[in-house]
Design a protein around this motif. Structure first.
Motif, PDB file in Angstrom:
ATOM      1  N   ASN A   1      44.782  40.306  32.632  1.00  0.00           N
ATOM      2  CA  ASN A   1      43.964  40.284  33.856  1.00  0.00           C
ATOM      3  C   ASN A   1      44.461  41.246  34.936  1.00  0.00           C
ATOM      4  OD1 ASN A   1      42.049  38.234  33.027  1.00  0.00           O
ATOM      5  ND2 ASN A   1      43.777  36.804  33.112  1.00  0.00           N
ATOM      6  N   THR A   2      45.235  42.244  34.524  1.00  0.00           N
ATOM      7  CA  THR A   2      45.687  43.262  35.480  1.00  0.00           C
ATOM      8  C   THR A   2      44.485  44.063  35.984  1.00  0.00           C
ATOM      9  OG1 THR A   2      47.806  43.463  34.337  1.00  0.00           O
ATOM     10  CG2 THR A   2      47.201  45.256  35.817  1.00  0.00           C
ATOM     11  N   THR A   3      44.378  44.171  37.288  1.00  0.00           N
ATOM     12  CA  THR A   3      43.250  44.898  37.892  1.00  0.00           C
ATOM     13  C   THR A   3      43.592  46.371  38.062  1.00  0.00           C
ATOM     14  OG1 THR A   3      44.037  44.420  40.113  1.00  0.00           O
ATOM     15  CG2 THR A   3      42.497  42.842  39.135  1.00  0.00           C
TER      16      THR A   3
ATOM     17  N   LYS B   1      43.748  48.820  29.257  1.00  0.00           N
ATOM     18  CA  LYS B   1      43.540  48.979  30.705  1.00  0.00           C
ATOM     19  C   LYS B   1      43.515  50.459  31.090  1.00  0.00           C
ATOM     20  CE  LYS B   1      43.578  44.572  31.773  1.00  0.00           C
ATOM     21  NZ  LYS B   1      42.439  43.890  32.403  1.00  0.00           N
TER      22      LYS B   1
ATOM     23  N   ASN C   1      40.115  52.491  32.363  1.00  0.00           N
ATOM     24  CA  ASN C   1      40.074  52.937  33.758  1.00  0.00           C
ATOM     25  C   ASN C   1      40.148  54.446  33.937  1.00  0.00           C
ATOM     26  OD1 ASN C   1      39.899  50.395  35.269  1.00  0.00           O
ATOM     27  ND2 ASN C   1      41.896  49.953  34.408  1.00  0.00           N
TER      28      ASN C   1
ATOM     29  N   SER D   1      39.369  40.461  35.260  1.00  0.00           N
ATOM     30  CA  SER D   1      39.565  41.763  35.911  1.00  0.00           C
ATOM     31  C   SER D   1      38.334  42.663  35.800  1.00  0.00           C
ATOM     32  CB  SER D   1      40.768  42.481  35.291  1.00  0.00           C
ATOM     33  OG  SER D   1      40.586  42.615  33.886  1.00  0.00           O
ATOM     34  N   ASP D   2      37.428  42.390  34.829  1.00  0.00           N
ATOM     35  CA  ASP D   2      36.241  43.223  34.643  1.00  0.00           C
ATOM     36  C   ASP D   2      35.253  42.435  33.787  1.00  0.00           C
ATOM     37  OD1 ASP D   2      34.300  45.061  34.023  1.00  0.00           O
ATOM     38  OD2 ASP D   2      35.695  46.687  33.558  1.00  0.00           O
TER      39      ASP D   2
END
Length: 878
Positions: A399-401, A418, A422, A464-465
């Protein structure tokens, strides 16, 4: 032959290399073994079924996973049965049929279920199982090997072993077990043959380097500083110096000869350390090591490796003998633990594990992956089929943003997900597939539903998304989640798939992969080769596919060779065969074929990576280079390459590489002598007139000795020590070959075999056996490598010596290869042929006192040899 197996028949024409392979079937199985090396995509399973069909016996097929086990049954039905209705098979080892497909784990569990192992043996006899097929035989672990070997020793079997990569990097005992069970290698299918037949795709390996972040660099630099400071302080530590001077080896060496000769490196490390502190070592102590008191001994430098040997013995190996000094040793141990160089009874000053872990999982590699995916996407567009394999999932980063992405400090499946999500343009076509975490984009729900109804699964949006969902299976379904995502990847719905090597690294079949990023750092070169095999398979839907295989390395800025990560890659590349990045490409194995500079620094990274990305775009060129290189050869040949390295100035190295060490000095001597001769004659006319002829002759000889004495001496010494290298190595090769003949190791007629030794364009000497089979070639290169490498601990030494050589300190020491050194009679056969081809010598048994002295002297000879010899085995398509 069993009636059920007699109806099996391969439906299609055999590929040329398969047909050639099967022509020698009868001779291969004559020893009840058939051991085959064949790369992924070569049709190993098809060949295995054909072999068991020809043997016609009741068969047990063992595979490492259920997926691979099921593939065997599938291939048998699809390729060998007209209506796909072969019934006489079983997946249950407890209820065997004519062909039983199972796993190594199942056999091991079955073995353990018997309290009386006699019942285990009787079971297979009762059911008449006479053939055992070992698929992916490199997987055989100790426990699995035990139950198989027990069965083999009690029951008579045909053993068929199939593997892409034998476990050559295993320990000697494990390798011996492997070959005892599987038999020696009968045949090998080469990668170039498969590319030539259009059964494997053209491909190339690429290495993408990264620079550690500031925190990692500071950690490495501080670590190196602490070790250097410790080493400097130790050299000034009077208590430690006194402790070594009071050590029983140093104080009373003659009383402790047996212990010293058992561990001469320990004694040497004590002497080297004290010498580095300015302590004069008495000649009597050096005599124990095989030197006489008149020799001018040059001690090796006290490096970290010698320091490791010293402390490994003090704190572990020899500790029980130093019980009276336990309090002092505890003090030393605490210092080393504080420096993080002593853990699990292992001393490591170089920092191999500590620094390797820091660099192996460096988050800098996440940026490397982003660069590669972006470049491959730009080059391939909608044709991209990229897989990224790594070791760990790292669920803590689920859940790292985006705002906190810089806090990710480890590489793994979810950190890679991630970063790609991104920083790359891939969103809808990005997915994660592991044993416990599966993630897809909501946008592919429709494509997913076409394969399997959505109601069989739970879809949990990521915190997170929420455009991505975690997939969990809730009902039984026709297709597993692995099969569903594989189909979506194969049809192009998913273009970038991130997973673990444990799930996708072996047995997983997805021919569409055209870009594979190996972000995996755990395991042997066997698993590396298996993972790499995913990307080089032929894709029937895309006949012009070219596979790019990407390897990652984080550079250690404190060393010149790139560091431990590069060392690991070099070792793994020994198992990979591919085209070279040279002006005129050819097919070879090893890291050198990528043509990187020997010294790789942080400042080189950007330039090297840009070059690599540019080469990776040129896929049509890669295909053309494969075809050109294949046309120049007909088979893979193992050869030994002898290099000259060492801390010598460039000019001295150039002399060795380009002129041959002896020829250079002889030619130089002759030219200068001729020049001197004419010069002296012109000046000497006046001398003859004024002083007479006899004075002129004396003056000529005096001037000659003064002018050329040293050069002549040096040329003689170098000739005695080296001779013409390529000719000498050929003679050593002949001694090995004829020893093979006498010991009945050869199956091929010796009249059809030739030892070839030559200098290649860099000046290195290469030697190979032409006309021998793969097994004979492998044994030859192994034996020659052992002879040429620095002496370790052979049972027998060959010493080329004489009174003249002793006087000029030019004795040569060579280990007798392990294959001959296991028995004295075999060693004597090798000595006989050494005498025939290389002249007089002395055979020394190194397990006695005098032999141990000479063994140590032989080791030290390589430490400060004028030109240190290093050899390596190379596989080349010739």
């Amino acid at each position: 032959m069993l009636e059920s197996l007699s109806v099996l028949e391969f439906k299609f024409p055999w590929r040329s290399y398969q047909e050639s392979f099967l022509q020698n079937f009868d001779s291969h199985v004559s020893d009840y073994h058939f051991h085959v090396i064949a790369p992924p995509g070569s049709g190993k399973t098809i060949l295995g079924i054909e072999i068991l069909r020809r043997l016609g016996k009741k068969t047990l097929v063992l595979a490492p996973t259920l997926t691979i086990r099921n593939q065997w049954e599938n291939r048998l039905q699809e390729f060998f049965v007209k209506n796909n209705d072969f019934k006489n098979f079983s997946f249950d080892i407890k209820s065997p049929k004519d062909v039983t497909f199972s796993t190594y784990q199942s056999l091991h569990a079955f073995y353990k279920s018997f309290e009386d192992k006699e019942d285990y043996f009787k079971f297979f006899k009762y059911h008449n199982v006479e053939t055992v097929v070992l698929d992916e035989a490199h997987h055989l672990k100790s426990a699995w090997w035990k139950c198989l070997m027990a069965l083999k020793n009690r029951n008579s079997f045909f053993t068929v072993a199939l593997t892409a990569t034998p476990p050559y990097d295993s320990s000697r005992s494990e390798l011996t077990k492997y070959f005892t069970l599987c038999g020696e290698v009968d045949d090998e299918i080469a990668v170039p043959d498969l590319v030539k037949e259009n059964d494997l795709s053209p491909h190339q390996d690429f290495v993408y380097f990264s620079k550690p972040n500031d925190l990692e660099i500071n950690f490495i630099v501080e670590y190196r500083k602490k070790i250097a400071q410790f080493k400097d302080d130790l050299g000034q530590d009077e208590a430690f110096i006194r402790f070594l001077q009071e050590h029983r080896f140093y104080k009373n060496p003659k009383v402790n000869l047996d212990d010293i000769y058992t561990n001469t490196s320990y004694f040497s490390s004590i002497l080297i350390f004290l010498n580095s502190c300015g302590i004069s070592v008495e000649p009597e102590k050096l005599e124990i090591l095989g030197f006489n008191k008149y020799e001018n001994i040059k001690f090796p430098e006290l490096n970290l490796e010698w320091l490791e040997i010293l402390f490994q013995n003090l704190l572990v190996t020899d500790r029980e003998q130093l019980i009276n000094d336990e309090d002092y040793l505890l003090t030393l141990e605490k210092k080393l633990r504080k420096l993080n160089v002593f853990e699990r009874k292992q001393v490591n000053f170089v920092g191999k594990q500590l620094l390797y872990k820091s660099l192996a999982y460096s988050p800098s590699k996440l940026k490397s992956i982003v660069d590669i995916v972006s470049a491959e996407s730009a080059a391939l567009g909608t044709n991209l089929s990229c897989v990224i394999l790594t070791d760990y999932i790292r669920k803590e980063f689920l859940n790292t943003t985006f705002s906190s992405i810089e806090t990710i400090n480890k590489i793994g499946v979810l950190p890679i997900f991630k970063y790609v999500k991104n920083y790359c343009s891939h969103h809808e076509d990005l997915a994660v597939l592991t044993g416990s975490v599966v993630i897809i984009n909501k946008a592919i729900f429709n494509a997913f539903a076409e394969i399997e109804p959505l109601h069989n699964f739970s879809f949990i949006p990521l915190e997170s998304d929420n455009s991505f969902v975690q997939v969990e299976q809730k009902n039984r379904s026709k297709n597993s989640i692995v099969e569903i995502l594989t189909k979506l990847f194969e049809n192009g719905t998913i273009k970038v798939l991130i997973g673990t090597k444990s799930l996708l690294g072996e047995g997983w079949d997805a021919p569409s992969i055209n870009s594979l990023i190996l972000a995996s750092f755990v395991g042997s070169f066997v698993s590396s080769n298996q993972m790499r095999g995913r990307a080089i398979r032929k894709d029937a839907e895309k006949p012009n596919k070219t596979g790019n295989v990407w390897h990652l390395a984080c550079i250690d800025p404190t060393v010149t060779n790139g560091g431990r990560e590069v060392d690991i890659l070099k070792r793994r590349f020994e198992a990979f065969v591919g085209i070279t990045n040279t002006t005129i490409p050819f097919i070879s194995n090893g890291f050198d074929r990528l043509n990187f500079p020997e010294a790789i620094s942080v400042s080189d990274i950007e330039h090297l990576n840009n070059q690599t990305l540019e080469k990776a775009k040129q896929r049509p060129l890669i295909s053309k280079q494969w075809q050109t290189s294949i046309g120049k050869g007909s088979k893979l040949t193992k050869q030994v390459s002898l290099l000259h390295t060492g801390e010598k100035p460039f000019k001295a190295q150039k002399q060795v590489y380009f002129f041959d060490v002896v020829r250079f000095f002889v030619v130089e001597l002759m030219i200068t002598m001729l020049w001197f001769y004419f010069e002296f004659i012109l000046k000497g006319i006046q001398l003859v007139i004024s002083r007479g002829l006899s004075y002129f002759i004396y003056a000529f000889f005096a001037a000659f000795v003064f002018r050329f004495g040293y050069k002549l001496y040096k040329a003689v010494i170098l000739y005695l020590r080296y001779g013409y290298l390529h000719k000498k190595i050929k003679k050593i090769g002949l001694a090995i070959l004829y020893t093979f003949k006498d010991l009945k190791i050869l199956n091929t007629d010796i009249r059809n075999i030739e030892v070839v030794a030559e200098r290649i364009n860099k000046g290195d000497v290469v030697c190979s056996l032409v006309g021998a089979n793969n097994y004979e070639n492998a044994l030859f290169t192994k034996a020659l490598t052992e002879v040429l490498d620095p002496v370790d601990s052979p049972r027998y030494l060959i010493i080329k010596t004489s009174l003249f050589r002793k006087r000029f300190k030019t004795e040569n020491f060579y280990p007798v290869p392990e294959l001959f050194g296991n028995k004295k009679n075999n060693a004597l056969v090798f000595k006989k042929y050494w005498t025939k081809f290389l002249g007089r010598n002395k055979l020394v048994f190194t397990r006695q006192v005098e032999g141990r002295k000479l063994l140590l002297k032989a080791r030290l000879f390589h430490v400060y040899n004028a030109f240190k010899e290093v050899s390596k085995e190379v596989t080349v398509w010739k």
